[in-house]
Enzyme design. Structure first.
Site, short mmCIF file in Angstrom:
data_model
loop_
_atom_site.label_atom_id
_atom_site.label_comp_id
_atom_site.label_asym_id
_atom_site.label_seq_id
_atom_site.Cartn_x
_atom_site.Cartn_y
_atom_site.Cartn_z
N LYS A 182 -5.57 43.19 14.47
CA LYS A 182 -5.21 44.54 15.18
C LYS A 182 -4.52 44.99 13.80
O LYS A 182 -4.19 43.99 12.18
CB LYS A 182 -3.19 43.85 15.24
CG LYS A 182 -2.62 44.87 16.13
CD LYS A 182 -1.48 45.08 14.81
CE LYS A 182 -0.86 46.30 15.01
NZ LYS A 182 0.07 46.80 14.07
N GLY A 185 -1.33 52.04 12.44
CA GLY A 185 -1.34 53.78 12.33
C GLY A 185 -1.60 53.78 11.58
O GLY A 185 -2.43 55.51 10.84
N GLY A 198 0.19 55.50 15.26
CA GLY A 198 -0.34 55.67 14.77
C GLY A 198 0.40 57.91 14.40
O GLY A 198 1.05 57.40 15.40
N ASP A 203 1.45 45.19 17.35
CA ASP A 203 1.81 43.62 16.65
C ASP A 203 1.74 42.55 18.36
O ASP A 203 1.65 41.25 17.97
CB ASP A 203 2.85 43.24 16.37
CG ASP A 203 2.64 44.48 14.32
OD1 ASP A 203 1.72 44.63 14.59
OD2 ASP A 203 3.81 44.08 13.74
N LYS A 243 6.73 40.85 11.80
CA LYS A 243 5.65 40.30 11.45
C LYS A 243 5.33 39.48 11.09
O LYS A 243 4.30 38.70 11.99
CB LYS A 243 5.15 41.69 10.50
CG LYS A 243 4.35 42.94 10.78
CD LYS A 243 2.83 42.56 9.41
CE LYS A 243 3.14 44.99 9.56
NZ LYS A 243 2.89 45.31 10.79
#
Lengths: 264, 264
Positions: B9, B12, B42, B164, B226
Protein backbone atom coordinates in the site's frame (compact mmCIF):
# COMPACT_ATOMS: atom_id res chain seq x y z
CA UNK A 1 -14.09 -20.11 -35.78
CA UNK A 2 -14.61 -19.58 -32.04
CA UNK A 3 -17.64 -18.32 -30.24
CA UNK A 4 -19.54 -15.12 -30.96
CA UNK A 5 -18.28 -11.79 -29.62
CA UNK A 6 -20.29 -8.58 -29.72
CA UNK A 7 -18.38 -5.28 -29.48
CA UNK A 8 -20.78 -2.49 -28.63
CA UNK A 9 -20.06 1.22 -28.59
CA UNK A 10 -22.16 3.88 -26.86
CA UNK A 11 -21.68 7.61 -27.15
CA UNK A 12 -22.17 10.72 -25.10
CA UNK A 13 -25.91 11.08 -25.66
CA UNK A 14 -26.66 7.92 -23.67
CA UNK A 15 -23.97 8.55 -21.07
CA UNK A 16 -25.23 12.08 -20.36
CA UNK A 17 -28.78 10.89 -19.61
CA UNK A 18 -28.87 8.87 -16.38
CA UNK A 19 -32.22 7.25 -17.17
CA UNK A 20 -31.22 6.25 -20.71
CA UNK A 21 -27.91 4.92 -19.42
CA UNK A 22 -29.71 2.65 -16.93
CA UNK A 23 -32.07 1.36 -19.61
CA UNK A 24 -29.24 0.70 -22.02
CA UNK A 25 -27.01 -1.01 -19.45
CA UNK A 26 -29.79 -3.32 -18.32
CA UNK A 27 -30.28 -4.39 -21.96
CA UNK A 28 -26.53 -4.72 -22.49
CA UNK A 29 -26.25 -6.90 -19.35
CA UNK A 30 -29.03 -9.16 -20.66
CA UNK A 31 -27.20 -9.78 -23.95
CA UNK A 32 -26.07 -13.43 -24.10
CA UNK A 33 -22.49 -14.48 -24.77
CA UNK A 34 -19.14 -12.72 -24.86
CA UNK A 35 -19.29 -8.97 -25.19
CA UNK A 36 -17.25 -5.80 -24.86
CA UNK A 37 -18.54 -2.30 -24.19
CA UNK A 38 -16.70 0.80 -25.43
CA UNK A 39 -17.87 4.17 -24.20
CA UNK A 40 -17.11 7.69 -25.28
CA UNK A 41 -17.11 10.75 -23.14
CA UNK A 42 -20.12 12.95 -22.92
CA UNK A 43 -20.47 16.44 -21.61
CA UNK A 44 -19.11 15.78 -18.11
CA UNK A 45 -15.52 16.23 -19.30
CA UNK A 46 -16.28 19.61 -20.88
CA UNK A 47 -18.28 20.66 -17.83
CA UNK A 48 -15.56 19.54 -15.41
CA UNK A 49 -12.91 21.32 -17.46
CA UNK A 50 -15.01 24.50 -17.52
CA UNK A 51 -15.49 24.27 -13.76
CA UNK A 52 -11.73 24.10 -13.34
CA UNK A 53 -11.24 27.04 -15.69
CA UNK A 54 -9.83 24.91 -18.51
CA UNK A 55 -11.28 25.71 -21.89
CA UNK A 56 -12.20 22.86 -24.23
CA UNK A 57 -10.47 23.42 -27.56
CA UNK A 58 -11.90 21.80 -30.69
CA UNK A 59 -10.46 21.75 -34.22
CA UNK A 60 -12.71 20.31 -36.95
CA UNK A 61 -14.89 18.65 -34.31
CA UNK A 62 -11.93 16.99 -32.62
CA UNK A 63 -10.88 17.78 -29.08
CA UNK A 64 -7.39 19.20 -28.69
CA UNK A 65 -5.89 17.44 -25.68
CA UNK A 66 -3.26 19.52 -23.93
CA UNK A 67 -1.79 18.26 -20.63
CA UNK A 68 -4.51 19.71 -18.32
CA UNK A 69 -7.24 18.42 -20.66
CA UNK A 70 -5.66 14.95 -20.73
CA UNK A 71 -5.91 14.90 -16.92
CA UNK A 72 -9.59 15.87 -17.17
CA UNK A 73 -10.54 13.24 -19.75
CA UNK A 74 -8.58 10.58 -17.86
CA UNK A 75 -10.47 11.50 -14.69
CA UNK A 76 -13.88 11.62 -16.30
CA UNK A 77 -13.70 8.84 -18.94
CA UNK A 78 -11.51 6.27 -17.14
CA UNK A 79 -12.67 7.27 -13.66
CA UNK A 80 -16.17 8.62 -13.16
CA UNK A 81 -17.94 7.39 -16.30
CA UNK A 82 -16.20 4.03 -16.48
CA UNK A 83 -16.73 3.14 -12.81
CA UNK A 84 -20.37 4.30 -12.85
CA UNK A 85 -21.02 2.01 -15.82
CA UNK A 86 -19.14 -0.91 -14.24
CA UNK A 87 -20.98 -0.63 -10.92
CA UNK A 88 -24.35 -0.48 -12.71
CA UNK A 89 -23.47 -3.52 -14.83
CA UNK A 90 -22.52 -5.40 -11.65
CA UNK A 91 -25.97 -4.50 -10.29
CA UNK A 92 -27.45 -6.10 -13.41
CA UNK A 93 -25.36 -9.28 -12.83
CA UNK A 94 -22.87 -8.57 -15.61
CA UNK A 95 -19.31 -9.15 -14.35
CA UNK A 96 -17.90 -5.96 -15.86
CA UNK A 97 -14.22 -5.05 -15.81
CA UNK A 98 -13.43 -1.40 -16.51
CA UNK A 99 -10.34 -0.84 -18.61
CA UNK A 100 -8.24 1.82 -20.22
CA UNK A 101 -5.76 0.83 -22.89
CA UNK A 102 -3.04 0.89 -20.23
CA UNK A 103 -4.73 -1.82 -18.14
CA UNK A 104 -3.29 -5.18 -19.06
CA UNK A 105 -1.53 -3.24 -21.85
CA UNK A 106 -4.77 -3.80 -23.78
CA UNK A 107 -4.49 -1.00 -26.33
CA UNK A 108 -1.26 0.77 -27.20
CA UNK A 109 -1.49 3.88 -29.35
CA UNK A 110 0.93 6.34 -30.91
CA UNK A 111 0.82 10.05 -30.15
CA UNK A 112 -0.51 11.75 -33.25
CA UNK A 113 2.36 13.42 -35.15
CA UNK A 114 2.16 17.21 -35.26
CA UNK A 115 1.52 18.43 -38.81
CA UNK A 116 -0.68 21.48 -39.50
CA UNK A 117 -2.49 20.93 -36.22
CA UNK A 118 -1.07 19.84 -32.85
CA UNK A 119 -3.84 17.72 -31.34
CA UNK A 120 -1.77 17.23 -28.18
CA UNK A 121 -2.04 13.97 -26.26
CA UNK A 122 -4.19 12.19 -28.81
CA UNK A 123 -3.44 8.56 -29.57
CA UNK A 124 -3.78 6.97 -32.98
CA UNK A 125 -4.50 3.26 -33.14
CA UNK A 126 -2.16 1.18 -35.29
CA UNK A 127 -2.61 -2.27 -36.82
CA UNK A 128 -0.99 -4.08 -33.88
CA UNK A 129 -2.40 -1.75 -31.18
CA UNK A 130 -4.79 -4.29 -29.67
CA UNK A 131 -3.37 -6.87 -27.27
CA UNK A 132 -5.73 -9.72 -28.14
CA UNK A 133 -3.95 -12.03 -25.68
CA UNK A 134 -4.84 -9.85 -22.68
CA UNK A 135 -8.40 -9.25 -23.81
CA UNK A 136 -8.92 -12.94 -24.54
CA UNK A 137 -7.81 -13.71 -20.98
CA UNK A 138 -10.47 -11.37 -19.61
CA UNK A 139 -13.19 -12.77 -21.88
CA UNK A 140 -12.33 -16.42 -21.23
CA UNK A 141 -12.28 -15.77 -17.47
CA UNK A 142 -15.89 -14.62 -17.76
CA UNK A 143 -15.41 -10.87 -17.49
CA UNK A 144 -17.05 -8.25 -19.70
CA UNK A 145 -14.44 -5.62 -20.59
CA UNK A 146 -15.69 -2.02 -20.49
CA UNK A 147 -13.27 0.27 -22.31
CA UNK A 148 -12.99 4.00 -21.81
CA UNK A 149 -11.45 5.98 -24.65
CA UNK A 150 -8.05 6.36 -22.96
CA UNK A 151 -5.02 4.46 -24.28
CA UNK A 152 -1.28 4.62 -23.57
CA UNK A 153 1.94 4.56 -25.58
CA UNK A 154 3.72 1.89 -23.50
CA UNK A 155 6.20 4.48 -22.25
CA UNK A 156 4.12 5.85 -19.40
CA UNK A 157 2.10 8.34 -21.42
CA UNK A 158 -1.70 8.18 -21.43
CA UNK A 159 -3.46 9.26 -24.64
CA UNK A 160 -6.97 10.40 -25.52
CA UNK A 161 -8.34 8.22 -28.31
CA UNK A 162 -11.51 8.24 -30.38
CA UNK A 163 -14.01 5.72 -29.00
CA UNK A 164 -15.47 4.77 -32.42
CA UNK A 165 -11.96 3.90 -33.59
CA UNK A 166 -11.24 1.88 -30.44
CA UNK A 167 -14.42 -0.13 -30.97
CA UNK A 168 -13.54 -0.78 -34.60
CA UNK A 169 -9.91 -1.72 -33.78
CA UNK A 170 -11.05 -4.11 -31.03
CA UNK A 171 -13.57 -5.76 -33.34
CA UNK A 172 -11.09 -6.13 -36.21
CA UNK A 173 -8.33 -7.59 -34.00
CA UNK A 174 -10.60 -9.92 -32.08
CA UNK A 175 -12.25 -11.19 -35.29
CA UNK A 176 -9.14 -13.38 -35.65
CA UNK A 177 -10.24 -15.26 -32.50
CA UNK A 178 -13.99 -14.80 -32.31
CA UNK A 179 -16.93 -14.59 -34.68
CA UNK A 180 -17.11 -10.84 -34.08
CA UNK A 181 -19.89 -8.30 -34.68
CA UNK A 182 -19.59 -4.57 -34.09
CA UNK A 183 -22.54 -2.47 -32.95
CA UNK A 184 -22.52 1.31 -32.95
CA UNK A 185 -25.26 2.76 -30.78
CA UNK A 186 -26.42 6.30 -31.34
CA UNK A 187 -29.54 8.42 -30.93
CA UNK A 188 -31.38 7.31 -34.08
CA UNK A 189 -32.97 3.98 -34.93
CA UNK A 190 -30.51 3.39 -37.75
CA UNK A 191 -29.43 4.97 -41.01
CA UNK A 192 -32.54 6.83 -42.15
CA UNK A 193 -33.62 7.26 -45.75
CA UNK A 194 -35.46 10.41 -44.60
CA UNK A 195 -33.78 12.13 -41.64
CA UNK A 196 -37.17 13.43 -40.45
CA UNK A 197 -38.81 9.99 -40.41
CA UNK A 198 -37.58 7.59 -37.70
CA UNK A 199 -39.50 4.78 -39.45
CA UNK A 200 -37.43 5.13 -42.64
CA UNK A 201 -34.58 2.96 -41.31
CA UNK A 202 -32.57 1.32 -44.09
CA UNK A 203 -32.34 -2.37 -43.11
CA UNK A 204 -29.00 -3.07 -44.74
CA UNK A 205 -26.32 -1.30 -46.77
CA UNK A 206 -23.57 -2.84 -48.88
CA UNK A 207 -20.47 -0.88 -50.01
CA UNK A 208 -22.01 0.00 -53.40
CA UNK A 209 -25.20 1.23 -51.77
CA UNK A 210 -23.09 3.24 -49.29
CA UNK A 211 -21.42 5.09 -52.18
CA UNK A 212 -24.79 5.72 -53.81
CA UNK A 213 -26.34 6.99 -50.56
CA UNK A 214 -23.39 9.34 -50.04
CA UNK A 215 -23.69 10.70 -53.60
CA UNK A 216 -27.42 11.22 -53.10
CA UNK A 217 -26.75 13.15 -49.85
CA UNK A 218 -28.82 10.67 -47.79
CA UNK A 219 -25.73 9.86 -45.71
CA UNK A 220 -23.85 13.01 -44.75
CA UNK A 221 -21.74 14.80 -42.14
CA UNK A 222 -21.09 12.83 -38.92
CA UNK A 223 -22.56 9.65 -40.37
CA UNK A 224 -19.86 9.39 -43.03
CA UNK A 225 -16.88 8.68 -40.72
CA UNK A 226 -19.08 6.31 -38.67
CA UNK A 227 -19.97 4.26 -41.75
CA UNK A 228 -16.43 4.51 -43.11
CA UNK A 229 -15.29 2.91 -39.83
CA UNK A 230 -18.00 0.28 -40.21
CA UNK A 231 -17.09 -0.77 -43.74
CA UNK A 232 -13.39 -0.70 -42.88
CA UNK A 233 -14.09 -3.19 -40.07
CA UNK A 234 -16.05 -5.49 -42.40
CA UNK A 235 -13.20 -5.44 -44.90
CA UNK A 236 -10.88 -6.59 -42.12
CA UNK A 237 -12.77 -9.64 -40.86
CA UNK A 238 -15.66 -8.36 -38.73
CA UNK A 239 -18.78 -10.39 -39.56
CA UNK A 240 -21.36 -7.61 -39.50
CA UNK A 241 -21.54 -4.04 -38.33
CA UNK A 242 -24.80 -2.61 -37.02
CA UNK A 243 -25.78 0.94 -36.27
CA UNK A 244 -28.89 1.73 -34.27
CA UNK A 245 -30.54 3.16 -31.20
CA UNK A 246 -28.96 2.28 -27.83
CA UNK A 247 -32.43 1.93 -26.33
CA UNK A 248 -33.36 -0.74 -28.90
CA UNK A 249 -30.47 -3.08 -28.03
CA UNK A 250 -32.95 -5.75 -26.89
CA UNK A 251 -33.96 -6.13 -30.56
CA UNK A 252 -30.41 -7.07 -31.58
CA UNK A 253 -30.59 -10.77 -30.82
CA UNK A 254 -33.95 -10.90 -32.59
CA UNK A 255 -32.24 -9.61 -35.74
CA UNK A 256 -34.33 -6.44 -35.65
CA UNK A 257 -31.71 -3.87 -34.66
CA UNK A 258 -30.94 -0.79 -36.74
CA UNK A 259 -29.07 -0.83 -40.01
CA UNK A 260 -26.78 -3.73 -40.88
CA UNK A 261 -23.69 -3.07 -42.96
CA UNK A 262 -22.97 -5.95 -45.34
CA UNK A 263 -19.75 -7.05 -47.01
CA UNK A 264 -21.36 -7.11 -50.44
CA UNK B 1 0.26 -23.26 0.91
CA UNK B 2 0.50 -21.63 -2.52
CA UNK B 3 3.02 -19.16 -3.81
CA UNK B 4 4.01 -15.89 -2.16
CA UNK B 5 1.83 -12.80 -2.59
CA UNK B 6 2.90 -9.30 -1.55
CA UNK B 7 0.17 -6.72 -0.96
CA UNK B 8 1.70 -3.25 -0.94
CA UNK B 9 0.00 0.00 0.00
CA UNK B 10 1.24 3.49 -0.86
CA UNK B 11 -0.19 6.73 0.43
CA UNK B 12 -0.65 10.29 -0.68
CA UNK B 13 2.88 11.48 0.10
CA UNK B 14 4.38 9.29 -2.64
CA UNK B 15 1.51 9.87 -5.08
CA UNK B 16 1.75 13.65 -4.75
CA UNK B 17 5.47 13.72 -5.66
CA UNK B 18 5.97 12.75 -9.31
CA UNK B 19 9.66 11.94 -8.86
CA UNK B 20 9.10 9.79 -5.77
CA UNK B 21 6.22 8.02 -7.50
CA UNK B 22 8.46 7.07 -10.45
CA UNK B 23 11.21 5.79 -8.13
CA UNK B 24 8.73 3.76 -6.09
CA UNK B 25 6.95 2.28 -9.12
CA UNK B 26 10.22 1.21 -10.72
CA UNK B 27 11.10 -0.64 -7.50
CA UNK B 28 7.60 -2.11 -7.23
CA UNK B 29 7.80 -3.33 -10.85
CA UNK B 30 11.13 -5.03 -10.08
CA UNK B 31 9.67 -7.00 -7.16
CA UNK B 32 9.56 -10.69 -8.07
CA UNK B 33 6.44 -12.85 -7.82
CA UNK B 34 2.74 -12.13 -7.40
CA UNK B 35 1.87 -8.71 -6.05
CA UNK B 36 -0.95 -6.23 -5.58
CA UNK B 37 -0.68 -2.46 -5.24
CA UNK B 38 -3.23 -0.44 -3.27
CA UNK B 39 -3.06 3.31 -3.51
CA UNK B 40 -4.68 6.08 -1.54
CA UNK B 41 -5.60 9.48 -2.75
CA UNK B 42 -3.29 12.37 -2.24
CA UNK B 43 -3.93 16.07 -2.53
CA UNK B 44 -5.21 16.04 -6.13
CA UNK B 45 -8.74 15.16 -4.99
CA UNK B 46 -8.85 18.04 -2.52
CA UNK B 47 -7.33 20.39 -5.09
CA UNK B 48 -9.74 19.29 -7.83
CA UNK B 49 -12.69 19.66 -5.47
CA UNK B 50 -11.53 23.14 -4.46
CA UNK B 51 -11.14 24.09 -8.14
CA UNK B 52 -14.74 23.03 -8.72
CA UNK B 53 -15.91 24.97 -5.67
CA UNK B 54 -16.59 21.86 -3.60
CA UNK B 55 -15.27 22.07 -0.08
CA UNK B 56 -13.53 19.04 1.42
CA UNK B 57 -15.23 18.19 4.70
CA UNK B 58 -13.31 16.22 7.33
CA UNK B 59 -14.53 14.84 10.64
CA UNK B 60 -11.88 13.36 12.96
CA UNK B 61 -9.44 13.14 10.07
CA UNK B 62 -11.89 11.28 7.86
CA UNK B 63 -13.26 12.69 4.66
CA UNK B 64 -17.01 13.16 4.52
CA UNK B 65 -18.09 11.97 1.10
CA UNK B 66 -21.25 13.65 -0.13
CA UNK B 67 -22.45 12.98 -3.71
CA UNK B 68 -20.31 15.67 -5.42
CA UNK B 69 -17.25 14.59 -3.42
CA UNK B 70 -17.83 10.93 -4.36
CA UNK B 71 -17.71 11.99 -8.02
CA UNK B 72 -14.43 13.81 -7.37
CA UNK B 73 -12.70 10.94 -5.57
CA UNK B 74 -13.95 8.47 -8.19
CA UNK B 75 -12.51 10.70 -10.92
CA UNK B 76 -9.20 11.27 -9.21
CA UNK B 77 -8.52 7.95 -7.44
CA UNK B 78 -10.00 5.47 -9.94
CA UNK B 79 -9.29 7.66 -12.98
CA UNK B 80 -6.31 9.98 -12.96
CA UNK B 81 -4.15 8.46 -10.22
CA UNK B 82 -4.91 4.83 -11.01
CA UNK B 83 -4.30 5.14 -14.75
CA UNK B 84 -1.11 7.19 -14.28
CA UNK B 85 0.24 4.45 -12.01
CA UNK B 86 -0.84 1.68 -14.39
CA UNK B 87 0.73 3.33 -17.44
CA UNK B 88 4.00 3.89 -15.56
CA UNK B 89 4.05 0.27 -14.37
CA UNK B 90 3.52 -0.86 -17.97
CA UNK B 91 6.54 1.26 -18.92
CA UNK B 92 8.53 -0.67 -16.28
CA UNK B 93 7.34 -4.01 -17.78
CA UNK B 94 4.86 -4.78 -15.02
CA UNK B 95 1.54 -5.92 -16.52
CA UNK B 96 -0.62 -3.77 -14.26
CA UNK B 97 -4.40 -3.90 -14.19
CA UNK B 98 -6.12 -0.93 -12.56
CA UNK B 99 -9.17 -1.82 -10.51
CA UNK B 100 -11.85 -0.36 -8.31
CA UNK B 101 -13.85 -2.68 -6.12
CA UNK B 102 -16.59 -2.63 -8.76
CA UNK B 103 -14.32 -4.10 -11.44
CA UNK B 104 -14.75 -7.85 -11.52
CA UNK B 105 -16.86 -7.29 -8.40
CA UNK B 106 -13.54 -7.46 -6.55
CA UNK B 107 -14.46 -5.64 -3.35
CA UNK B 108 -18.00 -5.11 -2.17
CA UNK B 109 -18.54 -2.76 0.76
CA UNK B 110 -21.48 -1.56 2.83
CA UNK B 111 -22.39 2.10 3.11
CA UNK B 112 -21.45 3.18 6.62
CA UNK B 113 -24.58 3.44 8.78
CA UNK B 114 -25.41 6.97 9.94
CA UNK B 115 -24.98 7.29 13.72
CA UNK B 116 -23.66 10.52 15.30
CA UNK B 117 -21.90 11.37 12.05
CA UNK B 118 -23.07 10.92 8.46
CA UNK B 119 -19.92 10.12 6.52
CA UNK B 120 -21.90 9.96 3.29
CA UNK B 121 -20.85 7.55 0.57
CA UNK B 122 -18.20 5.78 2.60
CA UNK B 123 -17.91 2.03 2.31
CA UNK B 124 -17.03 -0.29 5.19
CA UNK B 125 -15.34 -3.55 4.35
CA UNK B 126 -16.94 -6.69 5.75
CA UNK B 127 -15.53 -10.17 6.31
CA UNK B 128 -16.71 -11.47 2.92
CA UNK B 129 -16.09 -8.21 1.02
CA UNK B 130 -13.16 -9.51 -1.02
CA UNK B 131 -13.92 -11.62 -4.09
CA UNK B 132 -10.85 -13.86 -3.94
CA UNK B 133 -12.02 -15.81 -7.00
CA UNK B 134 -11.87 -12.73 -9.26
CA UNK B 135 -8.57 -11.52 -7.87
CA UNK B 136 -7.05 -15.00 -8.15
CA UNK B 137 -8.05 -15.05 -11.83
CA UNK B 138 -6.16 -11.78 -12.42
CA UNK B 139 -3.08 -12.96 -10.51
CA UNK B 140 -2.96 -16.39 -12.15
CA UNK B 141 -3.33 -14.78 -15.60
CA UNK B 142 -0.14 -12.84 -14.87
CA UNK B 143 -1.63 -9.42 -14.12
CA UNK B 144 -0.67 -7.16 -11.22
CA UNK B 145 -3.86 -5.66 -9.76
CA UNK B 146 -3.63 -1.98 -8.82
CA UNK B 147 -6.50 -1.01 -6.55
CA UNK B 148 -7.79 2.49 -6.03
CA UNK B 149 -9.71 3.14 -2.82
CA UNK B 150 -13.13 3.02 -4.47
CA UNK B 151 -15.50 0.11 -3.83
CA UNK B 152 -19.16 -0.56 -4.60
CA UNK B 153 -22.17 -2.03 -2.83
CA UNK B 154 -23.24 -4.40 -5.61
CA UNK B 155 -26.38 -2.34 -6.20
CA UNK B 156 -24.85 0.26 -8.49
CA UNK B 157 -23.49 2.56 -5.78
CA UNK B 158 -19.78 3.43 -5.68
CA UNK B 159 -18.28 4.02 -2.24
CA UNK B 160 -15.16 5.79 -0.94
CA UNK B 161 -13.16 3.37 1.20
CA UNK B 162 -10.03 3.69 3.31
CA UNK B 163 -7.01 2.40 1.39
CA UNK B 164 -5.22 0.99 4.49
CA UNK B 165 -8.32 -1.07 5.24
CA UNK B 166 -8.58 -2.28 1.64
CA UNK B 167 -4.96 -3.43 1.72
CA UNK B 168 -5.51 -5.25 4.99
CA UNK B 169 -8.76 -6.88 3.81
CA UNK B 170 -7.13 -8.03 0.56
CA UNK B 171 -4.17 -9.51 2.44
CA UNK B 172 -6.36 -11.28 4.99
CA UNK B 173 -8.71 -12.78 2.38
CA UNK B 174 -5.96 -13.81 -0.02
CA UNK B 175 -3.92 -15.40 2.77
CA UNK B 176 -6.32 -18.37 2.41
CA UNK B 177 -4.87 -18.95 -1.07
CA UNK B 178 -1.37 -17.45 -0.99
CA UNK B 179 1.48 -17.12 1.46
CA UNK B 180 0.62 -13.44 1.91
CA UNK B 181 2.63 -10.50 3.25
CA UNK B 182 1.32 -6.98 3.71
CA UNK B 183 3.55 -3.94 3.30
CA UNK B 184 2.50 -0.44 4.32
CA UNK B 185 4.68 2.22 2.73
CA UNK B 186 4.84 5.63 4.28
CA UNK B 187 7.28 8.55 4.56
CA UNK B 188 9.46 7.17 7.38
CA UNK B 189 11.93 4.31 7.35
CA UNK B 190 9.82 2.32 9.81
CA UNK B 191 8.46 2.61 13.32
CA UNK B 192 10.99 4.87 15.04
CA UNK B 193 12.04 4.59 18.68
CA UNK B 194 12.94 8.30 18.48
CA UNK B 195 10.73 10.23 16.04
CA UNK B 196 13.61 12.68 15.37
CA UNK B 197 16.10 9.96 14.48
CA UNK B 198 15.47 8.12 11.19
CA UNK B 199 18.13 5.55 12.18
CA UNK B 200 16.15 4.48 15.26
CA UNK B 201 13.97 2.05 13.28
CA UNK B 202 12.57 -0.74 15.44
CA UNK B 203 13.32 -3.95 13.48
CA UNK B 204 10.34 -5.93 14.75
CA UNK B 205 7.37 -5.57 17.06
CA UNK B 206 5.19 -8.29 18.55
CA UNK B 207 1.75 -7.63 20.06
CA UNK B 208 3.11 -7.32 23.64
CA UNK B 209 5.78 -4.89 22.53
CA UNK B 210 3.11 -2.94 20.59
CA UNK B 211 1.12 -2.46 23.79
CA UNK B 212 4.24 -1.41 25.69
CA UNK B 213 5.28 1.07 22.96
CA UNK B 214 1.79 2.58 22.97
CA UNK B 215 1.85 2.95 26.75
CA UNK B 216 5.26 4.58 26.58
CA UNK B 217 3.98 7.05 23.97
CA UNK B 218 6.56 5.89 21.39
CA UNK B 219 3.75 4.87 19.05
CA UNK B 220 1.06 7.53 18.89
CA UNK B 221 -1.55 9.33 16.78
CA UNK B 222 -1.77 8.22 13.13
CA UNK B 223 0.55 5.27 13.71
CA UNK B 224 -1.86 3.57 16.09
CA UNK B 225 -4.63 2.75 13.54
CA UNK B 226 -1.94 1.71 11.03
CA UNK B 227 -0.43 -0.78 13.46
CA UNK B 228 -3.85 -1.87 14.71
CA UNK B 229 -4.63 -2.78 11.08
CA UNK B 230 -1.29 -4.58 10.85
CA UNK B 231 -1.77 -6.75 13.93
CA UNK B 232 -5.37 -7.44 12.97
CA UNK B 233 -4.12 -8.81 9.62
CA UNK B 234 -1.54 -11.02 11.32
CA UNK B 235 -4.19 -12.42 13.63
CA UNK B 236 -6.23 -13.37 10.55
CA UNK B 237 -3.63 -15.33 8.58
CA UNK B 238 -1.27 -12.80 6.99
CA UNK B 239 2.30 -14.07 7.35
CA UNK B 240 4.04 -10.78 8.16
CA UNK B 241 3.20 -7.11 8.01
CA UNK B 242 5.90 -4.56 7.26
CA UNK B 243 5.86 -0.82 7.54
CA UNK B 244 8.58 1.30 5.96
CA UNK B 245 9.67 3.90 3.44
CA UNK B 246 8.26 3.57 -0.09
CA UNK B 247 11.63 4.59 -1.50
CA UNK B 248 13.34 1.67 0.29
CA UNK B 249 11.17 -1.02 -1.30
CA UNK B 250 14.23 -2.53 -3.04
CA UNK B 251 15.44 -3.60 0.44
CA UNK B 252 12.33 -5.70 1.03
CA UNK B 253 13.43 -8.86 -0.71
CA UNK B 254 16.77 -8.56 1.09
CA UNK B 255 14.90 -8.68 4.41
CA UNK B 256 16.06 -5.17 5.28
CA UNK B 257 12.81 -3.21 4.91
CA UNK B 258 11.31 -1.15 7.72
CA UNK B 259 9.64 -2.59 10.80
CA UNK B 260 8.25 -6.10 10.75
CA UNK B 261 5.17 -6.90 12.81
CA UNK B 262 5.36 -10.39 14.30
CA UNK B 263 2.60 -12.72 15.47
CA UNK B 264 4.31 -13.28 18.81
Amino acid sequence: MGSVLNVIKIGGNVIDDEEQLHIFLEKFAALQGKKILVHGGGKVATRTAAGLGIEAKMIDGRRVTDAPMLDIVTMVYAGLTNKKIVSLLQKFDCDALGLSGADGNSIKAVKRPVREVDYGYVGDILVDSVNTLSIKKFLEAGFTPVFSAITHNGLGQLLNTNADTIASALAVSLSKIYDTRLIYCFEKDGVLRDVNDERSVIKSINPDEFEALKSAGVIYEGMIPKLDNAFHAIGKGVKNVYIGNALNLHLYQQGEFGTCMLAK
